[in-house]
Design a protein around this motif. Structure first.
Motif, short mmCIF file in Angstrom:
data_model
loop_
_atom_site.label_atom_id
_atom_site.label_comp_id
_atom_site.label_asym_id
_atom_site.label_seq_id
_atom_site.Cartn_x
_atom_site.Cartn_y
_atom_site.Cartn_z
N VAL A 1 0.87 -1.17 0.00
CA VAL A 1 0.00 0.00 0.00
C VAL A 1 0.91 1.23 0.00
N TYR A 2 0.69 2.11 -0.93
CA TYR A 2 1.51 3.30 -1.09
C TYR A 2 0.78 4.52 -0.52
N TYR A 3 1.52 5.28 0.28
CA TYR A 3 0.97 6.46 0.94
C TYR A 3 1.80 7.70 0.59
N CYS A 4 1.13 8.83 0.43
CA CYS A 4 1.86 10.08 0.35
C CYS A 4 1.73 10.79 1.70
N TYR A 5 2.74 11.56 2.00
CA TYR A 5 2.80 12.33 3.26
C TYR A 5 3.26 13.72 2.89
N GLY A 6 2.37 14.70 3.12
CA GLY A 6 2.63 16.03 2.64
C GLY A 6 2.84 17.06 3.73
N TRP B 1 -1.23 12.53 6.04
CA TRP B 1 -1.14 11.36 5.19
C TRP B 1 -2.32 11.27 4.24
N GLY B 2 -2.05 10.68 3.07
CA GLY B 2 -3.14 10.27 2.21
C GLY B 2 -3.73 8.96 2.71
N GLN B 3 -4.77 8.50 2.02
CA GLN B 3 -5.50 7.31 2.48
C GLN B 3 -4.84 6.01 2.05
N GLY B 4 -3.90 6.10 1.11
CA GLY B 4 -3.21 4.91 0.63
C GLY B 4 -3.84 4.36 -0.64
N THR B 5 -3.01 3.77 -1.47
CA THR B 5 -3.49 3.11 -2.69
C THR B 5 -2.70 1.82 -2.88
N GLN B 6 -3.41 0.76 -3.21
CA GLN B 6 -2.80 -0.57 -3.30
C GLN B 6 -2.11 -0.75 -4.65
N VAL B 7 -0.88 -1.23 -4.60
CA VAL B 7 -0.14 -1.62 -5.81
C VAL B 7 0.22 -3.09 -5.66
N THR B 8 -0.19 -3.88 -6.64
CA THR B 8 0.11 -5.31 -6.64
C THR B 8 0.85 -5.65 -7.92
N VAL B 9 2.03 -6.23 -7.77
CA VAL B 9 2.86 -6.62 -8.91
C VAL B 9 2.89 -8.15 -8.95
#
Length: 119
Positions: free
Chosen positions: A92-97, A109-117
Motif C-alpha cells: 500500500v503506497y501512501y503520500c505524506y505532505g 497522510w493520504g489514504q493509501g493506494t494498493q499496488v500489486t505486482v
C-alpha cells in the motif's frame, strides 16, 4: 478541509509501470515537501521518495533508478512514476505532505493506494 487524495494504484505484471498521483486539496498555497511511503504486507511502513519545493529529490536504495517523483505545482499534485516493477514492490503506497496554507502548515497522510505486482 485540507486533504491528500491518492490514485493510480492497481495490478500490474512484473516489469510493468504505474503512475501514482497524490493531489492536495483545500486552501493550499504550496507544497513544502511531499514524501511517498509504502507498507508491504506484514511489514512496517517505509520511506521511498521525497521531493521538496525547490525540486530536490531523494530515493531509497530499493527504488532508486526505477521510480521518479515529480510535482505539478499548478495542480498541487505530486506523482510517483514507477517503472520496472517487481513483485517485492507490492504494497500500500501512501503520500505524506507538508502543506502550506494561509494560516498554518499541515503535515498529513493520504489514504493509501494498493499496488500489486504479479503475473
Amino acid at each position: 478541509q485540507v486533504q491528500l487524495v491518492e490514485s493510480g494504484g492497481g495490478l500490474v505484471q512484473p516489469g510493468g509501470s504505474l503512475r501514482l498521483s497524490c493531489a492536495a486539496s483545500g486552501n493550499i498555497l504550496s507544497i513544502n515537501a511531499m514524501d511517498w511511503y509504502r507498507q508491504p504486507p506484514g511489514k512496517q511502513r517505509e520511506f521511498i521518495a521525497r521531493i521538496t519545493a525547490g525540486g530536490s529529490t531523494r530515493y531509497s536504495d530499493s527504488v532508486k533508478g526505477r521510480f521518479t517523483i515529480s510535482t505539478d505545482n499548478a495542480k498541487n499534485t505530486v506523482y510517483l512514476q514507477m517503472d520496472s516493477l517487481k513483485p517485492e514492490d507490492t504494497a500500500v503506497y501512501y503520500c505524506y505532505g507538508d502543506l502550506r496554507t494561509p494560516r498554518v502548515t499541515y503535515k498529513l497522510w493520504g489514504q493509501g493506494t494498493q499496488v500489486t505486482v504479479s503475473s
